[in-house]
Design a protein around this motif. Sequence first.
Motif, mmCIF file in Angstrom:
data_model
loop_
_atom_site.group_PDB
_atom_site.id
_atom_site.type_symbol
_atom_site.label_atom_id
_atom_site.label_comp_id
_atom_site.label_asym_id
_atom_site.label_seq_id
_atom_site.Cartn_x
_atom_site.Cartn_y
_atom_site.Cartn_z
ATOM 1 N N LEU A 123 17.133 62.913 -20.674
ATOM 2 C CA LEU A 123 16.288 62.684 -21.846
ATOM 3 C C LEU A 123 16.051 63.966 -22.639
ATOM 4 C CD1 LEU A 123 13.541 60.238 -20.500
ATOM 5 C CD2 LEU A 123 15.582 59.698 -21.821
ATOM 6 N N LEU A 159 15.855 56.671 -24.178
ATOM 7 C CA LEU A 159 14.437 56.583 -23.842
ATOM 8 C C LEU A 159 14.040 55.177 -23.404
ATOM 9 C CD1 LEU A 159 11.981 58.415 -23.731
ATOM 10 C CD2 LEU A 159 11.425 57.735 -26.047
ATOM 11 N N ALA A 160 14.509 54.168 -24.127
ATOM 12 C CA ALA A 160 14.150 52.790 -23.771
ATOM 13 C C ALA A 160 14.689 52.417 -22.386
ATOM 14 C CB ALA A 160 14.685 51.826 -24.831
ATOM 15 N N LEU A 204 6.757 59.503 -20.856
ATOM 16 C CA LEU A 204 8.129 60.000 -20.764
ATOM 17 C C LEU A 204 8.409 61.064 -21.818
ATOM 18 C CD1 LEU A 204 10.295 56.826 -20.034
ATOM 19 C CD2 LEU A 204 9.975 58.801 -18.550
ATOM 20 N N ARG A 205 7.889 60.863 -23.028
ATOM 21 C CA ARG A 205 8.098 61.852 -24.083
ATOM 22 C C ARG A 205 7.428 63.175 -23.718
ATOM 23 N NH1 ARG A 205 10.173 59.870 -28.844
ATOM 24 N NH2 ARG A 205 10.294 57.595 -29.003
ATOM 25 N N PRO A 243 5.265 54.769 -18.950
ATOM 26 C CA PRO A 243 5.065 54.493 -20.384
ATOM 27 C C PRO A 243 5.855 55.449 -21.267
ATOM 28 C CG PRO A 243 2.970 54.452 -19.211
ATOM 29 C CD PRO A 243 3.992 54.956 -18.233
ATOM 30 N N ASP A 244 6.210 54.949 -22.443
ATOM 31 C CA ASP A 244 7.014 55.716 -23.384
ATOM 32 C C ASP A 244 6.363 57.059 -23.714
ATOM 33 O OD1 ASP A 244 9.254 55.465 -25.712
ATOM 34 O OD2 ASP A 244 7.444 56.356 -26.528
ATOM 35 N N ALA A 245 5.052 57.067 -23.999
ATOM 36 C CA ALA A 245 4.367 58.307 -24.364
ATOM 37 C C ALA A 245 4.420 59.324 -23.233
ATOM 38 C CB ALA A 245 2.919 58.013 -24.750
ATOM 39 N N ALA A 260 17.153 61.248 -26.503
ATOM 40 C CA ALA A 260 16.218 60.246 -27.027
ATOM 41 C C ALA A 260 16.865 58.867 -27.138
ATOM 42 C CB ALA A 260 15.676 60.692 -28.371
ATOM 43 N N GLN A 275 12.608 54.078 -19.735
ATOM 44 C CA GLN A 275 11.311 53.431 -19.556
ATOM 45 C C GLN A 275 11.452 52.190 -18.683
ATOM 46 O OE1 GLN A 275 9.680 50.442 -20.755
ATOM 47 N NE2 GLN A 275 7.788 51.185 -19.817
ATOM 48 N N ARG A 276 12.525 51.422 -18.896
ATOM 49 C CA ARG A 276 12.751 50.229 -18.073
ATOM 50 C C ARG A 276 13.051 50.596 -16.632
ATOM 51 N NH1 ARG A 276 15.671 48.710 -22.771
ATOM 52 N NH2 ARG A 276 17.636 49.335 -21.752
#
Length: 400
Positions: free
Chosen positions: A267, A276-277, A290-291, A286-288, A273, A280-281
Amino acid sequence: MTGTTRSLAPLAGAWKQAFHLATDGSGSYGKGLNLARNGAVAQIHTQPGRISAAIAAKKATHQAAIHLPELTAAHWDTLAARLADDPQAVADLVANRIPATIADSGHAGGISIVPSADSITFSCSCPTGRAHRVCDHSAALGHAVAERLTTTPSALLGARGMTARALAAHVRDLVDGADPGPLPADTNGTVRAAQLYSLAAHRPPQDSPDLDLDTVSPLTYSDAPLSGPGAQDMARMTADAAARARALLAGTAAAPHDELADILRILASPDGADYLAAAQRATDIPDATLRAMMIGYRHGGPAGAHTTLAPIPATPDVLEKARESVHASRAARLGTITIEGNAITDTTAGVQIRPGPDGRWYPFTLWRADEWRPAPGACGDPAEAFRAARRARAARPLRR
C-alpha cells in the motif's frame, strides 16, 4: 545508494546549482539548509509553475513557495520523442521509473527539466517573502526539493507542467507497436528483469509458424489454462522484488515483516492506493486506519505501521521514565504529560509518542477528534521523538 539515486543525482545537482544562484548570495541559503535538516519542511505540494510547503520556524508556520516557468507543449513533445528513441528510457518508464536521461539536457533533446537561475522566484507569507525575496523559509523549501530529487523528479516535473505518469503515457503512445530495439544492459553488463518484461510488451507479435496441421495432434484441456499476470502487475511485482532485494543487500531491510506488514508495504508503494479496497477486505481494518498505517509504514517501516495500529505494551516503569524525560526536555512546561493506553500524550499541544516493537518511540499528531496520525522522527530517545512530534504538529493544522 540505489541505482535510481545514482542516476538522478545529476538532476538534484543541477537544481542545487540553479537554486543557489537564484538566492543571489543571500544568508537565507544557509539558514534554510539548517531548517530543512531539522525537519521544518512539511509535505511538498506541486502544481504547474509552483512548488510550495508549510515551513515551521520560531514557533510559527509560514507558507513558502518557489515559482518557475512551465515548459511548453512543444518542449514536452521534443523530450518525449527523445526518450522514445532510447530503449533504456522506454524500459524505465514502462517499469514506472524515471530514466537517467531526463537529468541531462544534452541527451534529452536539449530540454532542461531544471530551470535557469534567473527564472526562479520566491514568495512566502513572512514579511521578506511578501516582497518576493528569498527568505529562510523559501530557502528551506529549495533544499528540501533538492533532497527529494535524489530519489524522484516528480516535484520538478509537475512544477514544469507535466506529471511523471503523464510523461510515461506520452512516451508509451510514441512507441506503441514499435520495436524498441535490442535489450539494453546496465553498465555492469546485466539486464534487469523489469526491462525484459517492459520491453517485451512493446515488441510486435511474431508471425505464427507454418505448421502442417495434418501431422500435429490436437491439444485438449480438461480445464482452461490460467492466465498470467498483466503487464502492469508484472512491472509492479518486479519493481517491488528489486526494491526488497536492494534493501536486503544494503542491510536496511526492516523487520518484522509479517503478513500485515507486507500488505502495508504494498500500500505504501507509489501505486499502492490502487489496492486499498482489496486490503480493507482482506484485513477488516477500516479504510481510514489503513491510510494512517500507510503513512506509518513510510515513516518507520513495519514497526511504524504496527505502532500506528496500536501502541506496543510497555511496563509502567518504562512509560514513567519516558514521561519524565519528555517533561524535563520541554522549555515551556505548559500542559500536562499523561500516560494513557501505553502512549504518552500532551493533549494541550496535540502530540503523542508511542513505543514501537523495535524499541523506538514513534511521534504522532492529533488529526481530528481522537484520531492520531504518524509523523516522521522515530527515535530511541523519547524526548527527541516528542520534539519531532511538536515539529510535525506545528506544520500540520488540526482537522475539524
